[in-house]
Design a protein around this motif. Structure first.
Motif, PDB file in Angstrom:
ATOM      1  N   LEU A 109       0.851  -1.188   0.000  1.00 37.89           N
ATOM      2  CA  LEU A 109       0.000   0.000   0.000  1.00 37.89           C
ATOM      3  C   LEU A 109       0.887   1.239   0.000  1.00 37.89           C
ATOM      4  N   ARG A 110       0.346   2.364  -0.447  1.00 35.46           N
ATOM      5  CA  ARG A 110       1.144   3.583  -0.577  1.00 35.46           C
ATOM      6  C   ARG A 110       0.725   4.610   0.473  1.00 35.46           C
ATOM      7  N   ARG A 111       1.720   5.218   1.087  1.00 35.56           N
ATOM      8  CA  ARG A 111       1.458   6.217   2.130  1.00 35.56           C
ATOM      9  C   ARG A 111       1.265   7.582   1.468  1.00 35.56           C
ATOM     10  N   THR A 112       0.005   7.947   1.252  1.00 39.29           N
ATOM     11  CA  THR A 112      -0.309   9.177   0.536  1.00 39.29           C
ATOM     12  C   THR A 112      -1.258  10.104   1.296  1.00 39.29           C
ATOM     13  N   LEU A 113      -1.775   9.681   2.453  1.00 41.09           N
ATOM     14  CA  LEU A 113      -2.835  10.432   3.125  1.00 41.09           C
ATOM     15  C   LEU A 113      -2.292  11.279   4.271  1.00 41.09           C
ATOM     16  N   GLY A 114      -2.737  12.534   4.318  1.00 39.79           N
ATOM     17  CA  GLY A 114      -2.359  13.451   5.381  1.00 39.79           C
ATOM     18  C   GLY A 114      -3.443  13.560   6.435  1.00 39.79           C
ATOM     19  N   LEU A 115      -3.229  14.430   7.422  1.00 39.07           N
ATOM     20  CA  LEU A 115      -4.148  14.573   8.552  1.00 39.07           C
ATOM     21  C   LEU A 115      -5.558  14.931   8.096  1.00 39.07           C
ATOM     22  N   TRP A 116      -5.678  15.905   7.204  1.00 47.62           N
ATOM     23  CA  TRP A 116      -6.999  16.354   6.783  1.00 47.62           C
ATOM     24  C   TRP A 116      -7.762  15.246   6.066  1.00 47.62           C
ATOM     25  N   GLN A 117      -7.078  14.508   5.186  1.00 52.43           N
ATOM     26  CA  GLN A 117      -7.744  13.420   4.464  1.00 52.43           C
ATOM     27  C   GLN A 117      -8.165  12.310   5.414  1.00 52.43           C
ATOM     28  N   LEU A 118      -7.334  11.997   6.399  1.00 50.72           N
ATOM     29  CA  LEU A 118      -7.684  10.972   7.376  1.00 50.72           C
ATOM     30  C   LEU A 118      -8.892  11.403   8.211  1.00 50.72           C
ATOM     31  N   THR A 119      -8.910  12.668   8.595  1.00 48.37           N
ATOM     32  CA  THR A 119     -10.043  13.190   9.364  1.00 48.37           C
ATOM     33  C   THR A 119     -11.330  13.092   8.556  1.00 48.37           C
ATOM     34  N   MET A 120     -11.252  13.435   7.279  1.00 45.23           N
ATOM     35  CA  MET A 120     -12.431  13.379   6.428  1.00 45.23           C
ATOM     36  C   MET A 120     -12.923  11.954   6.209  1.00 45.23           C
ATOM     37  N   ILE A 121     -12.029  10.972   6.265  1.00 38.15           N
ATOM     38  CA  ILE A 121     -12.461   9.572   6.165  1.00 38.15           C
ATOM     39  C   ILE A 121     -13.367   9.225   7.342  1.00 38.15           C
ATOM     40  N   SER A 122     -12.959   9.613   8.541  1.00 38.80           N
ATOM     41  CA  SER A 122     -13.785   9.338   9.724  1.00 38.80           C
ATOM     42  C   SER A 122     -15.077  10.153   9.713  1.00 38.80           C
ATOM     43  N   VAL A 123     -14.988  11.419   9.328  1.00 38.20           N
ATOM     44  CA  VAL A 123     -16.198  12.241   9.239  1.00 38.20           C
ATOM     45  C   VAL A 123     -17.130  11.685   8.170  1.00 38.20           C
ATOM     46  N   GLY A 124     -16.563  11.269   7.051  1.00 41.56           N
ATOM     47  CA  GLY A 124     -17.372  10.714   5.970  1.00 41.56           C
ATOM     48  C   GLY A 124     -18.113   9.463   6.389  1.00 41.56           C
ATOM     49  N   ALA A 125     -17.463   8.605   7.181  1.00 31.17           N
ATOM     50  CA  ALA A 125     -18.102   7.371   7.627  1.00 31.17           C
ATOM     51  C   ALA A 125     -19.131   7.621   8.726  1.00 31.17           C
ATOM     52  N   THR A 126     -18.948   8.683   9.506  1.00 30.53           N
ATOM     53  CA  THR A 126     -19.829   8.953  10.646  1.00 30.53           C
ATOM     54  C   THR A 126     -21.038   9.787  10.255  1.00 30.53           C
ATOM     55  N   LEU A 127     -20.801  10.840   9.513  1.00 32.67           N
ATOM     56  CA  LEU A 127     -21.845  11.823   9.207  1.00 32.67           C
ATOM     57  C   LEU A 127     -22.636  11.361   7.985  1.00 32.67           C
ATOM     58  N   GLY A 128     -23.666  10.569   8.223  1.00 37.53           N
ATOM     59  CA  GLY A 128     -24.437  10.025   7.113  1.00 37.53           C
ATOM     60  C   GLY A 128     -25.917  10.263   7.274  1.00 37.53           C
ATOM     61  N   THR A 129     -26.689   9.194   7.080  1.00 44.20           N
ATOM     62  CA  THR A 129     -28.138   9.331   7.112  1.00 44.20           C
ATOM     63  C   THR A 129     -28.652   9.636   8.519  1.00 44.20           C
ATOM     64  N   GLY A 130     -27.872   9.289   9.545  1.00 46.35           N
ATOM     65  CA  GLY A 130     -28.348   9.434  10.912  1.00 46.35           C
ATOM     66  C   GLY A 130     -28.909  10.798  11.226  1.00 46.35           C
ATOM     67  N   ILE A 131     -28.140  11.851  10.964  1.00 50.45           N
ATOM     68  CA  ILE A 131     -28.574  13.191  11.338  1.00 50.45           C
ATOM     69  C   ILE A 131     -29.781  13.642  10.527  1.00 50.45           C
ATOM     70  N   PHE A 132     -29.963  13.062   9.322  1.00 55.31           N
ATOM     71  CA  PHE A 132     -31.094  13.471   8.497  1.00 55.31           C
ATOM     72  C   PHE A 132     -32.407  12.849   8.974  1.00 55.31           C
ATOM     73  N   VAL A 133     -32.369  11.751   9.711  1.00 53.32           N
ATOM     74  CA  VAL A 133     -33.595  11.085  10.139  1.00 53.32           C
ATOM     75  C   VAL A 133     -33.672  10.880  11.649  1.00 53.32           C
ATOM     76  N   VAL A 134     -32.542  10.983  12.355  1.00 54.88           N
ATOM     77  CA  VAL A 134     -32.513  10.559  13.752  1.00 54.88           C
ATOM     78  C   VAL A 134     -33.282  11.492  14.678  1.00 54.88           C
ATOM     79  N   LEU A 135     -33.425  12.745  14.316  1.00 55.45           N
ATOM     80  CA  LEU A 135     -34.128  13.676  15.199  1.00 55.45           C
ATOM     81  C   LEU A 135     -35.580  13.277  15.400  1.00 55.45           C
ATOM     82  N   GLY A 136     -36.185  12.670  14.369  1.00 56.27           N
ATOM     83  CA  GLY A 136     -37.566  12.217  14.491  1.00 56.27           C
ATOM     84  C   GLY A 136     -37.736  11.159  15.569  1.00 56.27           C
TER      85      GLY A 136
END
Length: 508
Positions: free
Chosen positions: A55-82
């Motif tokens: 595998l190639r080491r190409t990812l920096g802090l911002w990209q790694l953070t966005m991977i976690s945010v991308g996996a977490t911030l999904g459909t939940g907030i759009f429907v969970v409040l109900g």
């Protein structure tokens, strides 16, 4: 806290991590085979190396953070409040904070281990180094359930938001027979298959390209939620915040348990341990930063929503945010914009979770517990191509043609089980290898990891009986596969890693 004065690495241990190696041809007791551990130095030395490439080491802090945010911030907030607001009232904001604090204990443990053992296997590898091979296998098997089924479940919902977007912009919808979930009016969910194949195409292009696409998608969905906040705050009525806690602290706590599952995904960055440019420094920061960003955004959206709509009107609403946008502005345009954000949000979740799935299987394959083809790396793109195609086709087919039903709920128990093991792994590694370099340390250990472990168990007990049955059947199938395949083909069993460990020690 960050540990800048880390102690030097300990000398390599034996491949089993349990004492001297048996002599040639000597039988190894079953208990020792199940408990054999993979040394941390060997895990790190093998980092990135797969069958036929690395595998190639190409990812920096911002990209790694966005991977976690991308996996977490999904459909939940759009429907969970109900679901959550009727339990807590306007104090749902406090419920989000409680859920975030609950996730924080496990996030701290992930941060320490990701900085100490920066490899692709995430909690599977952490368990292999601390709790033994059979526990690592069980953890990896749980992650396969979590990642695989969640990809399929999230992809199934993509068609619904896509139809809402197409109806609002073009006035057309995809026929339900090829867009609805199987068993619920649909026969073959074509949009679900398409979004998985789209994510596969990005992943095949390489980790850097996938991370770039994910960052763009995360920016779009964050912008959509911030737009919602701007619109909703313009329609806030102070009276909607009183009484602030109409159902008491019990309601706030119950909503917090419901909302905890909106935080699942913060650990996704840990699966990129072998593709981060500076994994030991950036992985802990990415995990913690993503949790802070997601919690802040959740609280902001919740405060805006309950201020614009009386809390009793949330009951039974699956599209609360879109309804608020429509009520405040008197136009359907903003609801359509929010639907676009939801489409992008789900695509981002599919991409990042599918990425995590392939890297977990990559690590298990490299250890011999899964077929070798899953760790073969393409020389041009530096990605496990066969692994990515096989996983994508399986998840896409599952989403498109199989009624998932309650099986999707099993992703929660698989995730919590993995979280619990990670908390234990921190305590074990502190005791067995106190001198390992740690770029991040869980404060007040072992108290915080113990609290994280107990909270995971508490969350697991809140799940229904059907979920436990599914989990039990899945675990039984996994153990059958391990004893039929993995225990014999493990590289620790065949001595392949023993040679690697000796070579690495000699070079040092």
């Amino acid at each position: 806290m960050l540990d800048q004065g880390a102690a030097p690495a300990e000398p390599p241990s034996t491949p089993g991590g349990t004492g001297p190696r048996p002599g040639p041809g000597a039988p190894v007791p079953l208990r020792a085979r199940l408990a054999r551990r993979k040394p941390v130095d060997l895990l790190v030395a093998e980092g990135g190396q797969g069958a036929g490439g690395s595998l190639r080491r190409t990812l920096g802090l911002w990209q790694l953070t966005m991977i976690s945010v991308g996996a977490t911030l999904g459909t939940g907030i759009f429907v969970v409040l109900g679901e959550a607001v009727p339990e807590a009232g306007p104090a749902v904001v406090v419920s989000f904070v409680i859920a975030g604090l609950t996730a924080l204990f496990s996030a701290l443990s992930y941060a320490e281990l990701a900085g100490t053992i920066p490899v692709a296997g995430s909690s599977y590898s952490y368990a292999y180094a601390t709790l033994g091979e059979v526990v690592a296998w069980v953890c990896g098997w749980c992650l396969i359930l979590e990642y695989g089924v969640s990809v399929a479940a999230v992809a199934v919902g993509w068609g619904d938001y896509l139809n809402e977007l197409l109806d609002g912009t073009l006035g057309v919808t995809i026929p339900e027979v090829v867009a609805g979930p199987p068993g619920e009016g649909g026969v073959f969910n074509l949009p679900a298959l398409l979004v998985v194949l789209l994510a596969m195409a990005f992943l095949l292009g390489g980790a850097r390209e996938s991370a770039r696409a994910n960052t763009i998608m995360v920016a779009v969905k964050v912008a959509a939620l911030l737009l919602f906040c701007a619109v909703a705050f313009s329609g806030v009525r102070a009276g909607n915040y009183t009484p602030f806690m109409p159902l008491g602290m019990a309601g706030v706590s119950a909503a917090g348990a419901t909302l905890f599952f909106s935080y699942i995904g913060f650990d996704a960055a840990s699966t990129a341990g072998e593709e981060a440019r500076d994994a030991q420094r950036d992985l802990p920061r990415a995990i913690m930063l993503s949790l802070v960003l997601v919690t802040a955004l959740y609280c902001l959206v919740a405060a805006a929503a309950v201020g614009a709509l009386p809390w009793r009107e949330f009951d039974g609403s699956e599209a609360a945010l879109a309804g608020i946008m429509r009520d405040v502005t008197g136009q359907d345009l903003w609801a359509t914009v929010l639907a676009f954000g939801a489409v992008v949000a789900i695509a981002s979740v599919v991409l990042t979770v599918l990425y995590g799935q392939t890297r977990i299987l990559f690590a298990m394959s490299r250890d011999g517990l899964m077929p070798r083809v899953l760790s073969e790396v393409h020389p041009r793109t530096g990605t496990p191509r066969a692994n990515t195609v096989l996983v994508s086709v399986f998840c896409g087919g599952l989403a498109a043609a199989v009624p998932l039903g309650r099986l999707a709920d099993a992703t929660s128990i698989g995730t919590l089980f993995a979280f619990a093991l990670v908390n234990i792994a921190v305590i074990v590694l502190r005791r067995t290898s106190p001198g390992l370099p740690r770029t991040f340390r869980v404060p007040l250990a072992p108290v915080f990891p113990a609290v994280g472990f107990l909270l995971c168990l508490w969350m697991m007990t809140s799940l229904d009986t059907v979920t436990w049955v599914v989990f039990g059947v899945w675990m039984a199938a996994g153990l059958v596969l391990y004893f039929a395949y993995g225990i014999r083909r493990s590289r620790l069993a065949t001595g392949a890693t023993a040679v690697a460990a000796d070579t690495d020690t000699a070079e040092k």
